[in-house]
Design a protein around this motif. Structure first.
Motif, PDB file in Angstrom:
ATOM      1  N   SER A   1      -3.007   2.953  -1.199  1.00 25.15           N
ATOM      2  CA  SER A   1      -3.381   2.807   0.209  1.00 25.15           C
ATOM      3  C   SER A   1      -2.827   1.473   0.684  1.00 25.15           C
ATOM      4  O   SER A   1      -2.322   0.681  -0.111  1.00 25.15           O
ATOM      5  CB  SER A   1      -4.908   2.814   0.362  1.00 25.15           C
ATOM      6  OG  SER A   1      -5.450   1.656  -0.259  1.00 25.15           O
TER       7      SER A   1
ATOM      8  N   CYS B   1      -5.731   6.453  -0.371  1.00 21.10           N
ATOM      9  CA  CYS B   1      -5.665   7.028   0.972  1.00 21.10           C
ATOM     10  C   CYS B   1      -5.105   8.441   0.881  1.00 21.10           C
ATOM     11  O   CYS B   1      -3.941   8.633   0.519  1.00 21.10           O
ATOM     12  CB  CYS B   1      -4.782   6.157   1.867  1.00 21.10           C
ATOM     13  SG  CYS B   1      -4.613   6.776   3.557  1.00 21.10           S
TER      14      CYS B   1
ATOM     15  N   ASN C   1      -7.875   1.433  -4.339  1.00 22.77           N
ATOM     16  CA  ASN C   1      -8.319   2.182  -3.165  1.00 22.77           C
ATOM     17  C   ASN C   1      -7.267   3.241  -2.821  1.00 22.77           C
ATOM     18  O   ASN C   1      -6.077   2.942  -2.776  1.00 22.77           O
ATOM     19  CB  ASN C   1      -8.518   1.212  -1.992  1.00 22.77           C
ATOM     20  CG  ASN C   1      -9.122   1.893  -0.798  1.00 22.77           C
ATOM     21  OD1 ASN C   1     -10.212   2.429  -0.869  1.00 22.77           O
ATOM     22  ND2 ASN C   1      -8.405   1.863   0.310  1.00 22.77           N
TER      23      ASN C   1
ATOM     24  N   ASP D   1      -4.717  -1.096  -1.230  1.00 20.25           N
ATOM     25  CA  ASP D   1      -4.231  -1.176  -2.604  1.00 20.25           C
ATOM     26  C   ASP D   1      -2.879  -1.874  -2.661  1.00 20.25           C
ATOM     27  O   ASP D   1      -2.607  -2.663  -3.575  1.00 20.25           O
ATOM     28  CB  ASP D   1      -4.123   0.233  -3.201  1.00 20.25           C
ATOM     29  CG  ASP D   1      -3.599   0.225  -4.623  1.00 20.25           C
ATOM     30  OD1 ASP D   1      -4.287  -0.341  -5.502  1.00 20.25           O
ATOM     31  OD2 ASP D   1      -2.506   0.769  -4.863  1.00 20.25           O
TER      32      ASP D   1
ATOM     33  N   LEU E   1      -9.873  -4.606  -3.658  1.00 26.76           N
ATOM     34  CA  LEU E   1      -9.043  -3.593  -3.004  1.00 26.76           C
ATOM     35  C   LEU E   1      -8.209  -2.744  -3.965  1.00 26.76           C
ATOM     36  O   LEU E   1      -7.791  -1.641  -3.605  1.00 26.76           O
ATOM     37  CB  LEU E   1      -8.105  -4.265  -1.992  1.00 26.76           C
ATOM     38  CG  LEU E   1      -8.791  -5.026  -0.862  1.00 26.76           C
ATOM     39  CD1 LEU E   1      -7.748  -5.661   0.044  1.00 26.76           C
ATOM     40  CD2 LEU E   1      -9.713  -4.114  -0.075  1.00 26.76           C
TER      41      LEU E   1
END
Length: 109
Positions: free
Chosen positions: A94, A88, A86, A97, A83
């Motif tokens: 995100s 957004c 990551n 994250d 993760l």
């Protein structure tokens, strides 16, 4: 307009409480993410470093519930590796994250 009243009775002699299973060597983690819609992440880490009971407060409800289901019982370090990074909407982070950052913080990375 007719008023209808609801009468509620409480029978204190027949209380039933759900069984609570207490796991030893489980650490509860509360993390306050930054830069995302979610305002809080809660999860448990067992003695083998596995994630349990992941819950996000606020954010994209369906997606965050799905993350909780996907990571249940999985190795926290592996989840963080998947993760981490990551993004957004160009925020540089995100909710996923932020979970990785919470895990990293707990595992001392």
């Amino acid at each position: 307009m007719d008023e209808k009243k609801l009468q509620v009775t409480f029978d204190s002699e027949n209380l039933a409480f759900p069984e609570v299973k207490v796991q030893e060597n489980v650490k509860h983690v509360t993390y306050f993410p930054k830069g995302v819609c979610s305002v809080q992440i809660d999860f448990d880490l067992d003695s083998e470093g596995r994630i349990h009971n992941l819950v996000y407060i606020r954010g994209c409800n369906g997606n965050l519930k799905a993350i909780g289901r996907l990571v249940e019982g999985k190795d926290a370090a592996e989840i963080a590796n998947v993760l981490r990074g990551n993004d957004c909407q160009g925020r540089g982070t995100s909710c996923a994250d932020q979970l990785a950052q919470a895990i990293d913080q707990e595992l001392g990375k």
